[in-house]
Design an enzyme around this catalytic site. Structure first.
Site, short mmCIF file in Angstrom:
data_model
loop_
_atom_site.label_atom_id
_atom_site.label_comp_id
_atom_site.label_asym_id
_atom_site.label_seq_id
_atom_site.Cartn_x
_atom_site.Cartn_y
_atom_site.Cartn_z
N ASN A 103 0.70 -3.28 8.11
CA ASN A 103 1.46 -4.08 7.55
C ASN A 103 2.77 -3.27 7.04
OD1 ASN A 103 0.84 -6.98 7.57
ND2 ASN A 103 -1.06 -6.03 6.99
N HIS B 247 -0.66 7.81 4.03
CA HIS B 247 0.67 7.38 4.57
C HIS B 247 1.72 8.35 4.16
CE1 HIS B 247 -0.96 3.19 5.39
NE2 HIS B 247 -1.18 2.95 4.34
N ALA C 190 0.90 -1.25 -0.16
CA ALA C 190 -0.16 0.07 -0.03
C ALA C 190 1.03 1.11 0.07
CB ALA C 190 -1.03 0.15 1.20
N1 LIG Z 1 1.38 -5.36 2.58
C1 LIG Z 1 0.45 -4.35 2.64
O1 LIG Z 1 0.73 -3.18 2.12
C2 LIG Z 1 -0.97 -4.74 2.62
C3 LIG Z 1 -2.19 -3.83 2.24
C4 LIG Z 1 -3.15 -4.53 2.46
C5 LIG Z 1 -3.72 -5.64 3.25
N2 LIG Z 1 -2.55 -6.43 3.70
C6 LIG Z 1 -2.83 -7.60 4.27
O2 LIG Z 1 -3.18 -8.51 3.40
C7 LIG Z 1 -4.10 -9.65 3.86
C8 LIG Z 1 -5.31 -9.96 3.09
O3 LIG Z 1 -6.16 -8.51 3.15
P1 LIG Z 1 -7.54 -8.62 2.62
O4 LIG Z 1 -8.08 -7.22 2.54
O5 LIG Z 1 -7.59 -9.40 1.15
O6 LIG Z 1 -8.40 -9.38 3.74
P2 LIG Z 1 -9.60 -10.21 3.79
O7 LIG Z 1 -10.02 -10.21 5.36
O8 LIG Z 1 -10.60 -9.55 3.05
O9 LIG Z 1 -9.27 -11.73 3.32
C9 LIG Z 1 -8.56 -12.64 3.98
C10 LIG Z 1 -9.14 -13.94 3.71
O10 LIG Z 1 -7.93 -14.97 4.25
C11 LIG Z 1 -8.74 -15.95 5.23
N3 LIG Z 1 -7.96 -16.26 5.92
C12 LIG Z 1 -7.35 -15.62 7.11
N4 LIG Z 1 -6.60 -16.39 7.74
C13 LIG Z 1 -6.52 -17.62 7.36
C14 LIG Z 1 -5.78 -18.87 7.73
N5 LIG Z 1 -5.20 -18.87 8.94
N6 LIG Z 1 -5.81 -19.74 6.93
C15 LIG Z 1 -6.94 -19.64 5.83
N7 LIG Z 1 -7.58 -18.86 5.46
C16 LIG Z 1 -7.57 -17.72 6.24
C17 LIG Z 1 -10.13 -15.20 5.56
O11 LIG Z 1 -11.11 -16.40 5.72
C18 LIG Z 1 -10.31 -14.37 4.51
O12 LIG Z 1 -11.20 -14.89 3.30
C19 LIG Z 1 -4.29 -9.08 5.46
O13 LIG Z 1 -3.48 -9.61 6.16
C20 LIG Z 1 -4.27 -7.58 5.21
O14 LIG Z 1 -3.70 -7.01 6.64
C21 LIG Z 1 -1.03 -6.00 3.59
#
Ligand SMILES: NC(=O)c1ccc[n+]([C@@H]2O[C@H](COP(=O)([O-])OP(=O)(O)OC[C@H]3O[C@@H](n4cnc5c(N)ncnc54)[C@H](O)[C@@H]3O)[C@@H](O)[C@H]2O)c1
Length: 252
Positions: free
Chosen positions: A175, A203, A119
């Site tokens: 993150n 940010h 992001a």
């Molecule tokens: N690095 C970055 O810049 C950045 C930016 C945005 C989001 N993220 C991270 O990316 C990840 C995904 O984001 P999102 O918006 O798609 O989230 P989301 O909540 O929409 O989807 C996550 C999915 O993963 C599944 N899940 C979670 N833990 C699980 C596990 N242990 N086993 C199996 N399935 C599991 C959930 O059921 C859900 O369907 C999050 O951890 C979020 O914090 C990182």
């Protein structure tokens, strides 16, 4: 064509499944069966709710878009099975011991852990900090209160301190602070604010070092399906996948 397994069928997973170019999503895994099935249908992949069954599929890279918990649970098994992993839930690497274990596993099997810029912008050249350590590395993030599941009437600071402590309190939201620290080779200081007047996730990155000063401001559109997530994060993974086999590598 590179075959990938998608770990996490939420907001970011859906964008990746719908728009991935130059790669084929062959299998998707999610603890939630409905989400896995919906995404599998979208990208003509096979759905799994059982990790071991998912891992029997034929793919060379796993894209993790699930949670810190998922990285901790499955990261090492993915690497030791001979696959690279792209990690979005970078907060998992705030735990030094866990990160070192995973890096060691990757080294042993000759595989890679890739952290996309997600992001924010600027991770590429912030890596100069590994050679010339910055004196200051600050991330000031401002979010609409709803993206932290809160309500607030005025601009309010909800956290000030180190990234490793912030991610414990807000594991889905900061993150990028951990990614900045990994790039720059030193811990990020974080200020986390909520502001009812903002619609975008802002940010502001400030860095000072022998090389000079860096100021970056990113204003992200929150994803319609998950206000905690920035659309840019999904685009960042798509771009990483698009360039995996490109011999021309741009950026540090
Ligand atoms: N690095 C970055 O810049 C950045 C930016 C945005 C989001 N993220 C991270 O990316 C990840 C995904 O984001 P999102 O918006 O798609 O989230 P989301 O909540 O929409 O989807 C996550 C999915 O993963 C599944 N899940 C979670 N833990 C699980 C596990 N242990 N086993 C199996 N399935 C599991 C959930 O059921 C859900 O369907 C999050 O951890 C979020 O914090 C990182």
């Amino acid at each position: 064509m590179i075959k990938i397994g998608l770990l996490g069928c939420g907001n970011i997973g859906r964008i990746i499944a719908a728009r991935a170019e130059n790669v084929q999503v062959v299998a998707v895994f999610d603890a939630n069966p409905g989400r896995a099935e919906e995404l599998a249908a979208l990208c003509h992949a096979r759905p799994y709710t059982d990790f071991d069954a998912f891992m029997k599929e034929d793919f060379s890279i796993v894209v993790e878009a699930a949670s810190i918990d998922a990285v901790r649970r499955y990261g090492e098994a993915i690497l030791r099975s001979g696959r690279d992993i792209i990690v979005l839930s970078v907060g998992a690497f705030a735990d030094d011991e866990f990160r070192e274990r995973l890096v060691e596993a990757a080294r042993e099997v000759g595989k890679k852990i890739r952290i996309p810029s997600g992001a924010i912008i600027g991770l590429d050249n912030l890596k100069i900090g590994q050679i010339s350590p910055p004196k200051k590395l600050l991330l000031r993030t401002t979010k609409p209160p709803a993206s932290l599941g809160m309500t607030a009437e005025t601009r309010t600071e909800v956290f000030k301190g180190l990234a490793r402590d912030c991610i414990k309190l807000y594991p889905k939201n900061i993150n990028v602070a951990v990614a900045l620290g990994l790039a720059a080779g030193r811990e990020t200081h974080v200020e986390l604010w909520v502001d009812p007047a903002v619609e975008r996730i802002i940010h502001e990155i400030s860095v000072e070092g022998d090389f000079g000063e860096i100021s970056i401001q990113v204003k992200n559109v929150p994803s319609p399906d998950n206000p905690a997530t920035s659309y840019m994060a999904a685009l960042s993974v798509l771009t990483l996948l698009k360039n995996l086999e490109n011999p021309l590598v741009v950026g540090t």
